[in-house]
Design a protein around this motif. Structure first.
Motif, mmCIF file in Angstrom:
data_model
loop_
_atom_site.group_PDB
_atom_site.id
_atom_site.type_symbol
_atom_site.label_atom_id
_atom_site.label_comp_id
_atom_site.label_asym_id
_atom_site.label_seq_id
_atom_site.Cartn_x
_atom_site.Cartn_y
_atom_site.Cartn_z
ATOM 1 N N LEU A 161 55.403 38.781 23.337
ATOM 2 C CA LEU A 161 56.442 38.382 24.279
ATOM 3 C C LEU A 161 57.796 39.003 23.934
ATOM 4 C CD1 LEU A 161 56.909 36.697 26.791
ATOM 5 C CD2 LEU A 161 57.346 34.735 25.313
ATOM 6 N N GLN A 162 58.035 39.237 22.641
ATOM 7 C CA GLN A 162 59.282 39.873 22.219
ATOM 8 C C GLN A 162 59.438 41.265 22.837
ATOM 9 O OE1 GLN A 162 59.921 39.788 17.912
ATOM 10 N NE2 GLN A 162 58.394 38.150 17.805
ATOM 11 N N TYR A 163 58.310 41.946 23.083
ATOM 12 C CA TYR A 163 58.327 43.292 23.651
ATOM 13 C C TYR A 163 58.250 43.283 25.175
ATOM 14 C CZ TYR A 163 57.141 44.591 18.872
ATOM 15 O OH TYR A 163 57.153 44.741 17.516
ATOM 16 N N MET A 164 57.923 42.124 25.765
ATOM 17 C CA MET A 164 57.628 42.069 27.197
ATOM 18 C C MET A 164 58.640 41.294 28.029
ATOM 19 S SD MET A 164 53.502 41.551 27.106
ATOM 20 C CE MET A 164 53.407 41.511 28.892
ATOM 21 N N GLY A 165 59.721 40.785 27.433
ATOM 22 C CA GLY A 165 60.706 40.016 28.189
ATOM 23 C C GLY A 165 61.217 40.792 29.389
ATOM 24 N N GLY A 166 61.229 40.176 30.559
ATOM 25 C CA GLY A 166 61.694 40.817 31.779
ATOM 26 C C GLY A 166 60.643 41.657 32.486
ATOM 27 N N SER A 167 59.430 41.677 31.966
ATOM 28 C CA SER A 167 58.372 42.513 32.533
ATOM 29 C C SER A 167 57.700 41.873 33.742
ATOM 30 C CB SER A 167 57.289 42.784 31.478
ATOM 31 O OG SER A 167 57.801 43.533 30.413
ATOM 32 N N GLU A 168 57.090 42.722 34.548
ATOM 33 C CA GLU A 168 56.234 42.279 35.642
ATOM 34 C C GLU A 168 54.844 42.847 35.418
ATOM 35 O OE1 GLU A 168 56.068 42.257 40.457
ATOM 36 O OE2 GLU A 168 56.399 44.196 39.478
ATOM 37 N N ILE A 169 53.845 41.980 35.448
ATOM 38 C CA ILE A 169 52.458 42.406 35.382
ATOM 39 C C ILE A 169 51.995 42.609 36.819
ATOM 40 C CG2 ILE A 169 50.123 41.794 34.655
ATOM 41 C CD1 ILE A 169 51.485 39.936 32.544
ATOM 42 N N ASP A 170 51.548 43.814 37.132
ATOM 43 C CA ASP A 170 51.150 44.157 38.494
ATOM 44 C C ASP A 170 49.756 44.782 38.451
ATOM 45 O OD1 ASP A 170 51.352 44.458 41.237
ATOM 46 O OD2 ASP A 170 52.678 46.191 41.154
ATOM 47 N N PHE A 171 49.141 44.901 39.620
ATOM 48 C CA PHE A 171 47.858 45.584 39.757
ATOM 49 C C PHE A 171 48.014 46.634 40.834
ATOM 50 C CE2 PHE A 171 43.591 46.172 41.543
ATOM 51 C CZ PHE A 171 42.904 46.517 40.392
ATOM 52 N N VAL A 172 47.638 47.869 40.522
ATOM 53 C CA VAL A 172 47.817 48.982 41.439
ATOM 54 C C VAL A 172 46.451 49.563 41.792
ATOM 55 C CG1 VAL A 172 48.849 51.269 41.705
ATOM 56 C CG2 VAL A 172 50.078 49.490 40.458
ATOM 57 N N ASP A 173 46.261 49.822 43.071
ATOM 58 C CA ASP A 173 45.039 50.445 43.583
ATOM 59 C C ASP A 173 45.482 51.633 44.434
ATOM 60 O OD1 ASP A 173 42.587 51.143 44.601
ATOM 61 O OD2 ASP A 173 42.199 49.230 45.595
ATOM 62 N N ASP A 174 45.409 52.840 43.847
ATOM 63 C CA ASP A 174 45.850 54.019 44.575
ATOM 64 C C ASP A 174 44.826 55.136 44.420
ATOM 65 O OD1 ASP A 174 46.318 55.012 42.010
ATOM 66 O OD2 ASP A 174 48.474 54.689 42.109
ATOM 67 N N LEU A 175 45.177 56.345 44.832
ATOM 68 C CA LEU A 175 44.240 57.466 44.793
ATOM 69 C C LEU A 175 43.754 57.793 43.382
ATOM 70 C CD1 LEU A 175 45.903 59.874 47.361
ATOM 71 C CD2 LEU A 175 43.837 58.505 47.672
ATOM 72 N N ILE A 176 44.592 57.540 42.394
ATOM 73 C CA ILE A 176 44.237 57.844 41.014
ATOM 74 C C ILE A 176 43.240 56.824 40.470
ATOM 75 C CG2 ILE A 176 45.138 58.092 38.668
ATOM 76 C CD1 ILE A 176 47.753 59.039 39.919
ATOM 77 N N GLY A 177 43.280 55.597 40.967
ATOM 78 C CA GLY A 177 42.361 54.552 40.514
ATOM 79 C C GLY A 177 43.022 53.196 40.528
ATOM 80 N N GLN A 178 42.320 52.233 39.967
ATOM 81 C CA GLN A 178 42.806 50.863 39.878
ATOM 82 C C GLN A 178 43.193 50.558 38.438
ATOM 83 O OE1 GLN A 178 39.445 48.549 41.129
ATOM 84 N NE2 GLN A 178 39.938 48.779 43.286
ATOM 85 N N SER A 179 44.317 49.839 38.278
ATOM 86 C CA SER A 179 44.706 49.452 36.918
ATOM 87 C C SER A 179 45.795 48.391 36.957
ATOM 88 C CB SER A 179 45.224 50.660 36.129
ATOM 89 O OG SER A 179 46.417 51.153 36.698
ATOM 90 N N PHE A 180 45.827 47.613 35.881
ATOM 91 C CA PHE A 180 46.967 46.728 35.675
ATOM 92 C C PHE A 180 48.092 47.597 35.142
ATOM 93 C CE2 PHE A 180 43.589 43.537 35.383
ATOM 94 C CZ PHE A 180 44.084 42.593 36.265
#
Length: 113
Positions: free
Chosen positions: A75-94
């Protein structure tokens, strides 16, 4: 729409939907743990694990069908982050949109603070 917690970590609706789909195939009570560990070409990388228990110091983010855990060190490294999921031409990934990252590798899997 995203859910924001007091420490500023969010989970997008797209990510919550994908997490719920993954967890629906796992035993009841399963959760997604997101952590930061050393590695990758930029020094730090995200790790995703399906787990069945929480630690006392975990941040717990809950959305319908999706529970995300983040340990206090990560959490010390992730403050202010958004976890998202992307599905585009390159592929799917968090993808984690982390405002603390000052550099990242070309493939987007590791970062530097």
């Amino acid at each position: 729409m995203t859910e924001t917690l007091e420490i500023g970590v969010t989970v997008s609706d797209r990510a919550a939907k994908r997490i719920a789909a993954i967890l629906s195939k796992e035993p009841s009570g399963s959760m997604l743990r997101v952590s930061v560990e050393g590695g990758g070409c930029s020094g730090l990388q995200y790790k995703y694990d399906v787990v069945d228990s929480r630690e006392d110091d975990d941040l717990v983010i809950e959305k319908p069908g999706a529970t995300v855990l983040i340990d206090s060190i990560s959490l010390q490294y992730m403050g202010g982050s958004e976890i998202d999921f992307v599905d585009d031409l390159i592929g799917q990934s968090f993808q984690i949109n982390n405002p603390n990252a000052v550099a990242g590798c070309g493939c987007g899997t590791s970062f530097t603070i």
